[in-house]
Every structure is written in structure tokens, then in C-alpha cells.
Design an enzyme around this catalytic site. Structure first.
Site: not given
Length: 499
Positions: A270, A344
Site C-alpha cells: 500500500k 478474503r
């Protein structure tokens, strides 16, 4: 008329002002009002206070008994209005505490109606949560209110007393969730989170806590958890906390919460600005742990288990990579296209484990999963995906009562082919619509069980104080899940309070 306690020179009295600037009858009709209604009405007129929720008029009292009166708008006295009134009054009381105030006397009976059990519970929760501050790592601490006294005409009614007790337990659990979320990641790693769960929960009646370490995770096939946590010097854990009351029936919902204790994004790293809030990426895990804490302390006659896959998504030579293929619990495989789609990956293992090993009859997961959900719904509302209308409506009803807004989102089949992979059962970064495709990725791991997914990427964090929310981690989701479990964890259409 409520029995307003004797007010002293260190007390602050909060008075609810209804829509149109109306004052409660107990203030205007009582034989010895604690403050002159004429003085209060004049001050409100001078400040333009017409009872809009959140408006405030401060009235110093001659003789300082009470020290001061705070007239706060309560509007139509809906539950959101009550929470806003209480939160505003508590924050003002805390400001006055820095100048000597020690107690806030919070009058709850409004010009609209006397406060019942629902209003009292909402008020107690809001009072404790609006006063929350994370103070573990800072000094000195400013003076704070010593106590908040909630005053209602029906305070002696058994249902009202029980509601107040439930509000205290709920707020304590949510405050614990906030502490977990707000703890910085140089303190908080997967082992620390597991230890916090053990310390808080393992001594409660009918509760057992198991922590799966790296060896158990390898033996159990938790490929997603091991992949995401493989780049960190802090190995992953999976926390499994179970509560079963002796009177519980056969229903066994399992709550799964994302527990990423810090998320760099991994090799798909990020930018710095996107990484600053990533100590809060385990907010879903904190919410489900807090739910079980409240359930056990309230001794609800249910069975419920929570599963928190905890990992730190870091960057190193052992990090998982784009193009890796990961095998999850139960054997399903995932091609990794983006290591920053890590939530996820760990949820997939936990959902499959709950279905295959824990005997779940329904599954609900909570996760700060996608930035797309913040774009779609903003920062106050969570996205709700569900495979059955009954479960979706039951959760939405619980959310209305808890004051945690949910909006149902679609699981459109037309987007499922975006998950296709030439080398695995699915890929982990199928693209937009990001919230829906993330939910579609998770759905197969729930099998045919009733399943709901709460994407709390927006409301899990607050950028400023408002009502019972305080800047930082919010604990969003815990109150909704608790209300759902209090109703018996229904998966059939409820008697809905929805519009």
C-alpha cells in the site's frame, strides 16, 4: 415525573429539549424544578435552540446547585435522537469535568414521551461509549466525570432495570473491542490478540477458548492464513471461542471476524497514506469477540462460536506472492493476483473450518474488507450480503435496534465469472464491483449454509466524535450481532421493524 436526585455543586444536569423547543413536563410542572423553566427557556431562545438533535444551550445556575444545566436537543426522541442527545450531553459533561464537574445527571424523559426500556438501554450504551477514550499509552489523563446518573420515570420497572444492565454489559464489550482496535501494531500482533481473548473470555461461564498456532494451522490446511501471515516475524493464530448455555437449542451460528493485526498490503504494498489506519484491520475480529463477551455475560440461552483468523500481512522474503496458488481448508484453491486482497484469504479458511469442523448451522462474517464499500455507502453504513432473505432481514432488524446501519448489497451471478482462474478454483482480485466480487469469492466457503457477510470498511473507524461514536475504532457490528443473538439468531423472516 422522574425522581431527579438532589443536585450538588459538582453536578451537571442534562435536560432534553423536544422538537420546537419544548421542555419536558417534569421540568415545567413539578413543584420544585431543579432549574427555573423561565431561565432555561430564555437561554434557549437566545441561542436559537429549538430542539434539533445535537443542539446545546449551556446555562450556569446561580448558587451552583446544580453547577450548570445543559439543554440538549432530542428532536422526536427516536432511538437515534436519544443516542445523539446522550452523546452530546456526555461530551459537554466531560468538558466541564476539566473544570471541576464530577457527575452528569442525565434526564431521559423527553417532552415526547416517558423513556421505556429501549430508550434506557440506548441511553446507557451511548453514555458509556460516548465517554470512551483510549488511554493505555498516553499521559497525563485529563479529569473525567466520575459518574453518569440516568434518570427516568419508570426506573424501578423490572424491564427497564434489565435494559439498563444489558446496556452496561453491551457498552463494556464494545469498549473492549475499541481497545483492541486502537492498540498500535507494535504492541498488537496475532499472539497478543489471542492472549487478549484468552484473558477476557476463558474465565466466563460456559465459554471455552482454543488458539490454533502455526503447527495446528498447517495440520488443518489453513493455507490462506499461513500464506498471509508467512511474511511476518509474528506467526499467525486462529482464535476459536465457543459459548453454549445449558438451555441452548440445536441452532449453532458461527461468527467469523477478520483479524489482520496490521496490513502493509504485502508485496502488493500500500502507499503510506493507505497504510496509516491498518492497525484497525482486525476490527471485524474485535467485533465478534466482543459479541461473544456480551453474550456470555448476559447468559443468553444460545450456542454461538466465534472464529478469528489473525495474521500480520507483512513484506519479507517469505511473503506470499502474486501468481501463487493457495489451498484452503476443505481443498478449494485460490490464485493470488493481489497480496493486498488478504482479508478474503483468511476469511475463506475460517468460513470453511466453521462449516466443516464446528457444526455451524448459520454463518456471519464481519470484515473491513473493501475500499469499494466505503465508496458505495460512505463511512457510517456497512454493506450486507446474504444468501437468504430471512437472515438478511433478521440482521437488518437487529441493526435498526442497535443503531448500526446496514444496507443490503447484491450477489449478482453475472459477476461470478470475474473470479475465473486458469490455474485455480478462483482468483482473489476479480475487480469491480469490488464489494460484490469479494463477497462472491467468499460464498463458496460457506457452502449451502445460510450466510451473511458484513463489510464494515467504512463504519469500523470514525474520523470524529458523533453521538456514541468516538474518533478511532468503533466496535461496529458487535451490537447488531448481539441483538440478533438475543432474538435467538433467527434465519427466517422476522417481525420486521424495517420501513
Amino acid at each position: 415525573m422522574p425522581d431527579v436526585p438532589v443536585l450538588g455543586a459538582d453536578d451537571v444536569l442534562a435536560v432534553p429539549v423536544g422538537a420546537g423547543g419544548t421542555l419536558p413536563g417534569w421540568l415545567t410542572d413539578g413543584p420544585a424544578p431543579p432549574v427555573s423553566p423561565e431561565l432555561l427557556a430564555g437561554a434557549m431562545a437566545d441561542t436559537g435552540n429549538r430542539g434539533k438533535p445535537g443542539t446545546v444551550t449551556n446555562v450556569p445556575i446561580p448558587g451552583r446547585r446544580p453547577r450548570s444545566v445543559v439543554a440538549v436537543g432530542i428532536g422526536d426522541a427516536t432511538l437515534p435522537d436519544v443516542r445523539g442527545y446522550v452523546g452530546t450531553a456526555v461530551r459537554r459533561g466531560q468538558q466541564l469535568a476539566e473544570f471541576g464537574a464530577t457527575r452528569l445527571v442525565l434526564a431521559l424523559d423527553s417532552p415526547v414521551a416517558p423513556a421505556g426500556a429501549d430508550e434506557v438501554r440506548a441511553a446507557v450504551e451511548a453514555a458509556l461509549l460516548a465517554g470512551y477514550r483510549f488511554r493505555e499509552l498516553s499521559t497525563p489523563h485529563p479529569p473525567r466525570l466520575v459518574s453518569v446518573t440516568v434518570v427516568a420515570a419508570d426506573a424501578q420497572d423490572a424491564a427497564v432495570t434489565a435494559a439498563a444492565d444489558a446496556g452496561r454489559v453491551t457498552a463494556s464489550a464494545v469498549a473492549w473491542a475499541r481497545d483492541l482496535i486502537n492498540t498500535p501494531s507494535n504492541v498488537k500482533n496475532p499472539a497478543w490478540l489471542a492472549d487478549q481473548a484468552l484473558d477476557r473470555l476463558s474465565g466466563l461461564a460456559h465459554v471455552s477458548v482454543t488458539v490454533l498456532g502455526p503447527d495446528e494451522l498447517r495440520d488443518g490446511g489453513f493455507g490462506g492464513v499461513l500464506a498471509v501471515g508467512g511474511g511476518s516475524a509474528s506467526p499467525p493464530r486462529v482464535v476459536v471461542a465457543a459459548y453454549r448455555h445449558p438451555s441452548a437449542g440445536p441452532a449453532h451460528p458461527v461468527l467469523v471476524g477478520k483479524g489482520i493485526t496490521f496490513d502493509t498490503g504485502g508485496i502488493s504494498i500500500k502507499p503510506n497514506a493507505g497504510m496509516r489506519e491498518m492497525k484497525t484491520d482486525m476490527a471485524g475480529g474485535a467485533a465478534v469477540l466482543a459479541t461473544l463477551d456480551a453474550v456470555a455475560r448476559l447468559q443468553l440461552p444460545v450456542a454461538v462460536t466465534v472464529v478469528v483468523p489473525a495474521a500480520e500481512n507483512a513484506v519479507s522474503g517469505s511473503s506470499y506472492r502474486p501468481a501463487d496458488v493457495v489451498r484452503h481448508v476443505g481443498g478449494r484453491t485460490t490464485e493470488v493476483l493481489n497480496t493486498d486482497a488478504e482479508g478474503r484469504m483468511v476469511l475463506a479458511d475460517a468460513l470453511a473450518y466453521a462449516r466443516l469442523e464446528l457444526g455451524a448451522t448459520a454463518l456471519v462474517d464481519v470484515a473491513t474488507l473493501t475500499g469499494a464499500m466505503k465508496v458505495a455507502l460512505g463511512t457510517r453504513t456497512a454493506g450486507l450480503f446474504a444468501t437468504t432473505d430471512g437472515l438478511a432481514d433478521a440482521l437488518r432488524t437487529a441493526a435498526v435496534r442497535a443503531g448500526e446501519p446496514l444496507w443490503r448489497m447484491p450477489l449478482f451471478e453475472e459477476h461470478r465469472d470475474l473470479l475465473d482462474s486458469p490455474v485455480a478454483d478462483a482468483n482473489n482480485a476479480p475487480g469491480n464491483p469490488g464489494g460484490t466480487t469479494a463477497a462472491l469469492f467468499l460464498q463458496p466457503f460457506a457452502g449451502n449454509l445460510p450466510w451473511a457477510h458484513l463489510d464494515v470498511a467504512g463504519p469500523a473507524r470514525a474520523g470524529s466524535d458523533d453521538a456514541e461514536l468516538v474518533k478511532g475504532g468503533t466496535g461496529f457490528g458487535a451490537r447488531t450481532l448481539l441483538r440478533w443473538l438475543e432474538a435467538g439468531a433467527p434465519i427466517d423472516p422476522p417481525e420486521s421493524v424495517l420501513d
